[in-house]
Design an enzyme around this catalytic site. Structure first.
Site, PDB file in Angstrom:
ATOM      1  CG  ASP A   1     -13.394 -12.104  10.509  1.00  0.00           C
ATOM      2  OD1 ASP A   1     -13.281 -12.126   9.263  1.00  0.00           O
ATOM      3  OD2 ASP A   1     -13.429 -11.054  11.161  1.00  0.00           O
TER       4      ASP A   1
ATOM      5  CB  THR B   1     -18.884  -6.374  12.843  1.00  0.00           C
ATOM      6  OG1 THR B   1     -17.736  -6.511  11.986  1.00  0.00           O
ATOM      7  CG2 THR B   1     -18.753  -5.090  13.629  1.00  0.00           C
TER       8      THR B   1
ATOM      9  CB  THR C   1     -19.985  -6.839   6.212  1.00  0.00           C
ATOM     10  OG1 THR C   1     -18.763  -6.262   6.721  1.00  0.00           O
ATOM     11  CG2 THR C   1     -21.109  -6.536   7.182  1.00  0.00           C
ATOM     12  CG  ASP C   2     -14.609  -8.330   5.866  1.00  0.00           C
ATOM     13  OD1 ASP C   2     -15.074  -7.193   5.669  1.00  0.00           O
ATOM     14  OD2 ASP C   2     -13.739  -8.562   6.721  1.00  0.00           O
TER      15      ASP C   2
ATOM     16  CB  THR D   1     -16.825  -5.756 -16.915  1.00  0.00           C
ATOM     17  OG1 THR D   1     -16.392  -4.392 -16.958  1.00  0.00           O
ATOM     18  CG2 THR D   1     -18.017  -5.877 -15.983  1.00  0.00           C
ATOM     19  CD  GLN D   2      -9.855  -4.541 -14.854  1.00  0.00           C
ATOM     20  OE1 GLN D   2      -9.637  -3.335 -14.669  1.00  0.00           O
ATOM     21  NE2 GLN D   2      -8.917  -5.380 -15.260  1.00  0.00           N
ATOM     22  CB  CYS D   3     -17.083  -1.368 -15.129  1.00  0.00           C
ATOM     23  SG  CYS D   3     -15.937  -0.763 -16.402  1.00  0.00           S
TER      24      CYS D   3
END
Length: 543
Positions: free
Chosen positions: A234, A186, A266-267, A453-455
């Site tokens: 990109d 970007t 940034t992706d 972990t998903q957290c």
């Protein structure tokens, strides 16, 4: 020495020098140092100066490291020699299939679409100067291979000191030198006339913008050398081949710059920066990633602040010798970072440790988090084995899909590691016996199964609940408090080395190599822990 300066000054007055300077001023894509193919055998050096703006650096101020113009024939390419980190070792596994998969060679991940930058600063005059001075000590500091300027020869008088060619040894400059590598994203977008004014990466737009930045003319700012890759990509198109390209270009220019800044989208910045933190072993110079959420052509863009602060952190007197990300108002460790917001300027976060530094009216630094200085010469590991898969479990998923996938991956050799994002502290459905059996079969087939972990914050604690205990008995390895980016990149790095067994890779997952994971003793105590357990962990910090 006086005759050398007189000859250099006489050359600066000749017409050849003036013609070269005028031709250099017309170049765009390598604004501050041009190394592109040219019919002329000479390539010039252009540096930002606080008093002259953008102009060729005077010859007499460049001694003794370089004499104004550097003679470079042909196109420079980065050195991609084997650094000795590969190879194979004897496997001691008991399972035949696991041993075969461990010995299997890492597949070729492909080739980057971008052209390597190669060596962007070549001191051809050092060898001549050493011969004129008849200095044996300086001659010992020079690289013996003219194509590789990152390998340094140890002097015979010392077994421990690893010398480097000084950047500012009487060359008339007191400013640091920073190399900016721009891959796209970007930040490089501007209204493109070829696309009806729509925003798209425009080659040369960043170069033109830097020339107008008054901040770079400040005496406290470093000399900046910019290289824009072609084509600009990109970040979603960047992968392991592009990571290797960046690592090798940093290696090729390692001795000639005080720090490095990488500009990209940034992706996947967290993945790229994390991968480079593992690929660059014994890093003793700062490598700062940055970008922007708003294109640099917009008047309210955050690119200007991010770029200026990245240059400041890359040219510190006391460098932060690791790969970092600066975004908005914080400097965070690359292998602890994650992108957490797509619509705010504070796009990146470090979930489980504080930032290395925060920027306000002053710069507040957490010195206790800085990694210790490197103890050896820089080594680049550019082989990443990406035969891994990350899965996020959801309630009610079908176990048979996972079973078929593991079986097919083991038979074809296309799957060597499986990262499972489980619930909470690493829990899975305890009533699903088939899931535990499936994961146990995967470990027997030589597939490394890792529990994450998903957290967003917190850690995996395998041994505190019954479900976690069952997974631990099945051979599942904990990722502790590593991010998904750090877990996947670390596994790819360890498998790509080629000298580690499956058990050794499993043991190294919870060992901090680049500050990417918290030590087990420093993790929060488990629920319903005793006063003794809480007291033993109180005040312990391992970053």
């Amino acid at each position: 020495m006086q005759s050398l300066v007189a000859n250099a000054f006489a050359f600066s007055k000749c017409s050849c020098y003036k013609r070269v300077c005028s031709s250099i001023a017309t170049r765009r894509h390598h604004s501050l140092l041009s190394v592109a193919n040219s019919p002329s055998p000479w390539t010039g050096l252009i540096l930002l100066s606080s008093t002259r703006g953008v102009c060729p650096r005077p010859v007499t101020t460049a001694l003794p490291l370089y004499i104004g113009l550097l003679r470079v024939k042909g196109r420079m390419t980065s050195t991609t020699k084997d650094d000795g980190s590969g190879g194979s070792s004897k496997r001691n596994g008991n399972d035949t299939i696991a041993r075969a998969l461990t010995k299997s060679k890492c597949p070729n991940p492909g080739q980057s679409l971008q052209t390597p930058a190669g060596l962007l600063f070549q001191n051809d005059s050092i060898a001549d100067l050493a011969r004129q001075r008849e200095s044996y000590e300086l001659e010992q500091l020079l690289p013996k291979d003219p194509d590789n300027f990152t390998e340094v020869v140890k002097p015979p008088t010392s077994e421990f000191f690893i010398p480097q060619v000084k950047l500012h040894d009487a060359d008339g400059s007191t400013r640091k030198r920073v190399l900016v590598l721009c891959t796209g994203g970007t930040l490089t977008m501007a209204p493109n006339p070829e696309k009806d004014g729509a925003l798209s990466p425009v080659p040369g737009a960043l170069t033109d913008y830097l020339k107008s930045m008054v901040e770079l003319t400040n005496d406290k700012m470093p000399d900046v050398v910019v290289h824009e890759y072609s084509p600009l990509l990109d970040s979603s198109d960047m992968g392991p081949p592009d990571w290797a390209l960046l690592a090798n270009d940093i290696k090729a220019n390692y001795l000639h710059f005080d720090g490095f800044v990488v500009l990209m989208g940034t992706d996947t910045m967290a993945f790229t920066a994390t991968a480079l933190s593992f690929m660059l072993e014994n890093l003793s110079k700062p490598v700062v990633f940055t970008g922007s959420q708003i294109p640099i052509a917009q008047p309210h863009s955050d690119a200007r602040r991010n770029l200026v602060m990245a240059l400041i952190f890359a040219s510190r007197d006391v460098p932060i010798n690791e790969v970092t990300i600066f975004f908005h108002d914080r400097l965070i460790r690359a292998c602890r970072s994650s992108k957490v917001n797509t619509g705010a300027l504070k796009a990146f976060d470090s979930p489980n440790i504080p930032p290395l530094a925060t920027v306000g009216i002053t710069i507040n630094e957490n010195h206790h988090l800085f990694l210790p200085p490197a103890r050896g010469v820089l080594r680049v590991h550019d082989k990443m084995d990406t035969r891994l898969l990350a899965l996020r479990l959801v309630p009610g998923f079908d176990d048979q899909i996972l079973r078929h996938m593991i079986k097919a991956g083991a038979e074809s050799g296309s799957l060597r590691a499986l990262v499972l994002q489980l619930y909470g502290t690493g829990n899975a459905p305890s009533v699903k016996k088939d899931l535990v059996t499936c994961l146990e079969e995967a470990t027997e087939l030589g597939i490394l199964v890792i529990a994450a972990t998903q957290c967003h914050r917190g850690s995996v604690m395998m041994g505190h609940y019954a479900t976690g205990k069952a997974l631990e008995r099945a051979g599942v390895v904990s990722s502790n408090d590593m991010t998904l980016e750090a877990t996947s990149c670390k596994v790819a790095y360890l498998m790509g080395r080629g000298d580690l067994t499956l058990q050794e890779i499993s043991n190294l997952m919870c060992v901090s190599m680049r500050g990417e994971v918290t030590h087990n003793d420093a993790l929060p105590p488990p629920p319903f822990s005793s006063a003794y357990q809480r007291a033993m962990r109180k005040g312990r910090h391992y970053y």
